[in-house]
Design an enzyme around this catalytic site. Structure first.
Site, short mmCIF file in Angstrom:
data_model
loop_
_atom_site.label_atom_id
_atom_site.label_comp_id
_atom_site.label_asym_id
_atom_site.label_seq_id
_atom_site.Cartn_x
_atom_site.Cartn_y
_atom_site.Cartn_z
N ARG A 30 0.85 -1.22 0.00
CA ARG A 30 0.00 0.00 0.00
C ARG A 30 0.87 1.26 0.00
NH1 ARG A 30 -1.63 2.97 4.43
NH2 ARG A 30 -3.64 4.09 4.30
N ALA A 31 1.91 1.28 0.83
CA ALA A 31 2.79 2.45 0.92
C ALA A 31 3.53 2.67 -0.40
CB ALA A 31 3.79 2.28 2.06
N ILE A 136 9.42 -12.85 8.93
CA ILE A 136 9.22 -13.03 10.39
C ILE A 136 10.52 -13.46 11.06
CG2 ILE A 136 6.77 -13.62 10.11
CD1 ILE A 136 7.63 -16.56 10.85
N ASP A 137 11.49 -13.96 10.25
CA ASP A 137 12.74 -14.46 10.84
C ASP A 137 13.62 -13.35 11.39
OD1 ASP A 137 13.16 -16.93 8.18
OD2 ASP A 137 11.81 -16.84 9.92
N ARG A 172 2.48 -29.47 33.99
CA ARG A 172 3.21 -30.11 32.89
C ARG A 172 4.39 -29.27 32.43
NH1 ARG A 172 -2.18 -31.88 29.46
NH2 ARG A 172 -2.29 -34.04 30.22
N MET A 179 9.13 -20.81 14.73
CA MET A 179 9.82 -20.70 13.45
C MET A 179 11.10 -19.87 13.61
SD MET A 179 6.97 -20.27 10.49
CE MET A 179 6.35 -21.72 9.64
N ARG A 221 11.93 -25.86 44.06
CA ARG A 221 11.55 -24.54 44.60
C ARG A 221 10.04 -24.34 44.54
NH1 ARG A 221 14.20 -21.87 40.65
NH2 ARG A 221 12.62 -20.24 40.77
N ARG A 253 4.72 -32.27 27.24
CA ARG A 253 3.95 -32.16 26.00
C ARG A 253 4.65 -31.21 25.03
NH1 ARG A 253 -1.21 -34.45 26.83
NH2 ARG A 253 -0.93 -35.87 28.58
O1 F6P Z 1 11.22 -17.56 6.31
C1 F6P Z 1 10.01 -17.53 7.00
C2 F6P Z 1 9.61 -18.93 7.40
O2 F6P Z 1 8.40 -18.86 8.09
C3 F6P Z 1 10.63 -19.66 8.25
O3 F6P Z 1 10.62 -19.23 9.60
C4 F6P Z 1 10.17 -21.08 8.06
O4 F6P Z 1 11.17 -22.04 8.35
C5 F6P Z 1 9.82 -21.09 6.57
O5 F6P Z 1 9.44 -19.75 6.25
C6 F6P Z 1 8.71 -22.03 6.19
O6 F6P Z 1 8.62 -21.96 4.77
P1 F6P Z 1 7.27 -22.45 4.01
O7 F6P Z 1 6.18 -21.49 4.37
O8 F6P Z 1 7.64 -22.39 2.56
O9 F6P Z 1 6.99 -23.83 4.53
#
Ligand code: F6P
Length: 329
Positions: A30-31, A136-137, A172, A179, A221, A253
């Site tokens: 959009r920007a 997101i990485d 638990r 990711m 603790r 879990r």
């Molecule tokens: O690069 C972003 C990412 O979400 C990584 O964190 C993750 O390993 C990868 O993409 C997953 O890729 P895809 O969506 O192609 O499975």
């Protein structure tokens, strides 16, 4: 002449969101579109990433093409992973399509892989190209945040807060896999602010005995539940749980957050980063700049040569890692 008075040959630009999607890509698109139109440029949206470009999935965009998307996760341009873009013949096909539409310059909104591909297009064809970091990485240097990182962290923290309710009810241990591909930036931020008892990241070798010892000490603790955040680049959460089960007698879990971290309405910070970086990308093209990546550093919009960004690896914030250990108690 554009409204800012700088001279530039660019009259028509393309915008593309290749690779993995990230929440905030839509505000960035959009920007780009609105800043371009404000400066009397023509804008084309390129759909479905590099493969879409090769196949000519190009559509002109107007002001209202990007209405109502600022709060939408994902990318309106869609995307798809195109590893074959490493072949120069396919990059040539992509360049032919850009020329057919008289696209003078490209704004690429994406992660590390998209940055490298954009830089290769510049090297191959001298195509004016600006990269907007969106992943997101958060594994790209030259910016404090890549678009989408803050939203993904908030999503994961919200999920862990919920997991903590049931963990404490059932007393638990939960191993939560997040990711981040080969990096621990998501795991570290999430672990710190979700109060995880242990955070496993690819950058630091983990010792399962030490983790078991820490959990046993916590139990002594009076702690009755534990959250262990594991970055996917370390191991699968199920593997860590299996290792722990051999050392601790407890109900363990696993929760794999997976692709939910890639979705959701972009946070305010992801939107702000997207608005500022998308607009600045167009301004750089208007100034005749190319092969640059825009970024936000200490709240200031900056730009760096793609070459210098690609060469560097974003380091884990070791101060934050040590702080998380201290605060976990
Ligand atoms: O690069 C972003 C990412 O979400 C990584 O964190 C993750 O390993 C990868 O993409 C997953 O890729 P895809 O969506 O192609 O499975």
């Amino acid at each position: 002449m554009n409204k800012k008075g700088a001279r530039s040959k660019v009259e028509t630009i393309g915008v593309i969101t290749p690779g993995g999607d990230a929440p905030g890509m839509n505000p960035a698109v959009r920007a780009v579109v609105r800043t371009a139109i404000f400066n009397n440029l023509k804008v084309f949206g390129i759909y479905c990433g590099w493969r879409g470009l090769i196949e000519g999935k190009v559509k002109d965009l107007e002001l209202n093409s990007v209405s109502g998307i600022i709060n939408q996760g994902g990318t309106m341009l869609h995307t798809c992973r195109t590893p074959e873009f490493k072949e120069k013949a396919l990059r040539q096909k992509a360049m032919d399509v850009l020329r057919a539409y008289k696209i003078d310059a490209l704004v690429v909104i994406g992660g590390d892989g998209s940055l490298r591909a954009a830089h290769q297009l510049f090297k191959d064809f001298k195509l004016p190209v600006i990269h907007v970091p969106a992943s997101i990485d958060n594994d790209i240097c030259g910016t404090d945040y890549s678009i989408g990182f803050d939203t993904a962290v908030n999503t994961a923290v919200e999920a862990i807060d919920k997991i903590r309710d049931t963990a404490s009810s059932h007393e638990r241990i939960f191993v939560v896999e997040v990711m981040g591909r080969h990096n621990g930036h998501i795991a570290l931020d999430v672990g710190l602010v979700a109060g995880a008892e242990a955070i496993l990241v690819p950058e630091i070798k983990y010792n399962i005995e030490d983790i078991a010892k820490k959990l046993k000490y916590g139990k002594q603790r009076g702690k009755n539940s534990f959250i262990i955040v594991v970055a996917e680049g370390v191991a699968q959460g199920t593997h860590i749980a299996k290792e722990l089960k051999e050392l601790i007698d407890a109900d363990i879990r696993v929760s794999v957050l997976g692709h939910m971290q890639r979705g959701g309405s972009p946070s305010a910070l992801s939107r702000e980063t997207a608005c500022k970086l998308g607009a600045h990308a167009v301004e750089l093209l208007l100034q005749g700049k190319s092969a640059m990546m825009v970024g936000l550093v200490s709240d200031k919009v900056v730009s760096n040569p793609m070459e210098s960004v690609i060469k560097r690896k974003r380091k884990l914030d070791m101060d934050a890692y040590k702080l998380a250990e201290v605060l976990a108690g």
